[in-house]
Design a protein around this motif. Sequence first.
Motif, PDB file in Angstrom:
ATOM      1  N   ARG A 114       0.833  -1.210   0.000  1.00  0.00           N
ATOM      2  CA  ARG A 114       0.000   0.000   0.000  1.00  0.00           C
ATOM      3  C   ARG A 114       0.862   1.252   0.000  1.00  0.00           C
ATOM      4  N   LEU A 115       1.958   1.186   0.742  1.00  0.00           N
ATOM      5  CA  LEU A 115       2.862   2.345   0.784  1.00  0.00           C
ATOM      6  C   LEU A 115       3.505   2.574  -0.594  1.00  0.00           C
ATOM      7  N   LYS A 116       3.871   1.486  -1.246  1.00  0.00           N
ATOM      8  CA  LYS A 116       4.460   1.613  -2.593  1.00  0.00           C
ATOM      9  C   LYS A 116       3.461   2.273  -3.551  1.00  0.00           C
ATOM     10  N   GLY A 117       2.198   1.873  -3.428  1.00  0.00           N
ATOM     11  CA  GLY A 117       1.142   2.458  -4.267  1.00  0.00           C
ATOM     12  C   GLY A 117       1.005   3.952  -4.005  1.00  0.00           C
ATOM     13  N   LYS A 118       1.084   4.300  -2.733  1.00  0.00           N
ATOM     14  CA  LYS A 118       0.952   5.711  -2.359  1.00  0.00           C
ATOM     15  C   LYS A 118       2.122   6.532  -2.906  1.00  0.00           C
ATOM     16  N   ILE A 119       3.308   5.948  -2.829  1.00  0.00           N
ATOM     17  CA  ILE A 119       4.494   6.646  -3.338  1.00  0.00           C
ATOM     18  C   ILE A 119       4.355   6.852  -4.845  1.00  0.00           C
ATOM     19  N   ASN A 120       3.900   5.810  -5.494  1.00  0.00           N
ATOM     20  CA  ASN A 120       3.684   5.877  -6.944  1.00  0.00           C
ATOM     21  C   ASN A 120       2.714   6.995  -7.324  1.00  0.00           C
ATOM     22  N   LEU A 130      14.467  -0.162  -3.813  1.00  0.00           N
ATOM     23  CA  LEU A 130      14.146  -1.472  -3.222  1.00  0.00           C
ATOM     24  C   LEU A 130      13.111  -1.300  -2.109  1.00  0.00           C
ATOM     25  N   ALA A 131      12.206  -2.248  -2.018  1.00  0.00           N
ATOM     26  CA  ALA A 131      11.242  -2.261  -0.898  1.00  0.00           C
ATOM     27  C   ALA A 131      11.066  -3.715  -0.490  1.00  0.00           C
ATOM     28  N   VAL A 132      11.434  -4.008   0.760  1.00  0.00           N
ATOM     29  CA  VAL A 132      11.367  -5.393   1.248  1.00  0.00           C
ATOM     30  C   VAL A 132      10.600  -5.396   2.561  1.00  0.00           C
ATOM     31  N   ASP A 133       9.653  -6.337   2.706  1.00  0.00           N
ATOM     32  CA  ASP A 133       8.891  -6.357   3.955  1.00  0.00           C
ATOM     33  C   ASP A 133       9.774  -6.851   5.108  1.00  0.00           C
ATOM     34  N   GLY A 134       9.312  -6.615   6.332  1.00  0.00           N
ATOM     35  CA  GLY A 134      10.156  -6.862   7.505  1.00  0.00           C
ATOM     36  C   GLY A 134      10.039  -8.248   8.092  1.00  0.00           C
ATOM     37  N   TYR A 135       9.417  -9.176   7.374  1.00  0.00           N
ATOM     38  CA  TYR A 135       9.245 -10.514   7.947  1.00  0.00           C
ATOM     39  C   TYR A 135      10.109 -11.556   7.239  1.00  0.00           C
ATOM     40  N   ILE A 136      11.090 -11.060   6.531  1.00  0.00           N
ATOM     41  CA  ILE A 136      12.071 -11.913   5.865  1.00  0.00           C
ATOM     42  C   ILE A 136      13.128 -12.285   6.924  1.00  0.00           C
ATOM     43  N   LYS A 137      13.673 -13.503   6.812  1.00  0.00           N
ATOM     44  CA  LYS A 137      14.656 -13.938   7.827  1.00  0.00           C
ATOM     45  C   LYS A 137      16.012 -13.263   7.645  1.00  0.00           C
ATOM     46  N   GLU A 138      16.438 -13.171   6.393  1.00  0.00           N
ATOM     47  CA  GLU A 138      17.820 -12.722   6.120  1.00  0.00           C
ATOM     48  C   GLU A 138      17.913 -11.198   6.092  1.00  0.00           C
ATOM     49  N   GLY A 184       6.723   2.166  13.621  1.00  0.00           N
ATOM     50  CA  GLY A 184       5.455   1.832  12.956  1.00  0.00           C
ATOM     51  C   GLY A 184       5.026   2.823  11.882  1.00  0.00           C
ATOM     52  N   SER A 185       5.956   3.638  11.386  1.00  0.00           N
ATOM     53  CA  SER A 185       5.577   4.703  10.444  1.00  0.00           C
ATOM     54  C   SER A 185       4.990   4.198   9.128  1.00  0.00           C
ATOM     55  N   PHE A 186       5.454   3.045   8.639  1.00  0.00           N
ATOM     56  CA  PHE A 186       4.921   2.562   7.359  1.00  0.00           C
ATOM     57  C   PHE A 186       3.431   2.241   7.511  1.00  0.00           C
ATOM     58  N   ASP A 187       3.058   1.732   8.700  1.00  0.00           N
ATOM     59  CA  ASP A 187       1.647   1.412   8.940  1.00  0.00           C
ATOM     60  C   ASP A 187       0.793   2.679   8.808  1.00  0.00           C
ATOM     61  N   VAL A 188       1.337   3.781   9.328  1.00  0.00           N
ATOM     62  CA  VAL A 188       0.608   5.056   9.300  1.00  0.00           C
ATOM     63  C   VAL A 188       0.660   5.664   7.892  1.00  0.00           C
ATOM     64  N   MET A 189       1.833   5.734   7.304  1.00  0.00           N
ATOM     65  CA  MET A 189       1.984   6.407   6.005  1.00  0.00           C
ATOM     66  C   MET A 189       1.229   5.683   4.893  1.00  0.00           C
ATOM     67  N   SER A 190       1.092   4.368   5.058  1.00  0.00           N
ATOM     68  CA  SER A 190       0.382   3.590   4.038  1.00  0.00           C
ATOM     69  C   SER A 190      -1.129   3.762   4.162  1.00  0.00           C
TER      70      SER A 190
END
Length: 239
Positions: A114-120, A130-138, A184-190
């Motif tokens: 959603r944030l990427k859409g908003k930026i667009n 690059l945009a990577v979610d925060g639930y990746i292990k590496e 938690g800013s992405f949650d708000v900005m999105s």
Amino acid sequence: MRTFFDKLVCDSAANFYKMMEDRLLKKEKMFIVTANPETFMKGTQDEDFCRLLEDKRTTIVPDGIGIVKVCDMIGYPVKERIPGVEIAEKLLQNADDHHSKLALFGAKSEVLNRLKGKINDHYPNIDLVLAVDGYIKEKDQVMQEIAMLHPDIVLVALGIPAQEQLIYRHLNEFDHGILVGVGGSFDVMSGCKKRAPKIFIKCNLEWLYRIAKEPSRLGRFYKNNVKFIRMASKLKRRS
Ligand code: UDP
């Protein structure tokens, strides 16, 4: 803890945002920690985190009202809050104004999309590298990848202290860039979560709104704030 207070930015939020934009344009490197009582408590409990806060490359801004009020009490001339979410919003605007390279790391994948859409839609000049979610292990691998893209701005939204520790571990790999842990800013900005209504922000009660919305925060908030006030109130600013 005194050394953390000594490093706090005492300028107005508006002046800080100007300085940040200036450093962005000069292609300097800047690591910003948006501090609340939990940040300072972590610094007293964990040697590595203390080193991170005391490092001369780290800029500490007063995000939480708890920090601002205690500064007032013990004689540190901190003017006002400089909230992480506002820093993130300013940086998006700066990135659009100056066609900067932006990297986003953190939050749930639906939030990030959603944030990427908003930026667009709203910031067409941003070069989102690059945009990577925060639930990746590496996570360390992602930071290495981001550094290799030479971004001008890196927003990491993984929560305290993971986001700061991650940025700090990789700071040397970045040749320039404004790097910030934004919670938690992405949650708000999105638009996935609402920031507190203006009246709460104006009355310095944003923390109360967040707890009312997410009662699970209460334990963490209480524990950190009580200890922080007890510890910090013993300090007086050295003249
Ligand atoms: N988060 C994440 N990966 C994790 C844990 C958390 O990306 O493994 C994200 C979470 O989705 C949220 C942010 O980190 O967007 C933390 O938000 P919170 O409001 O808890 O942060 P705070 O500002 O309180 O540290």
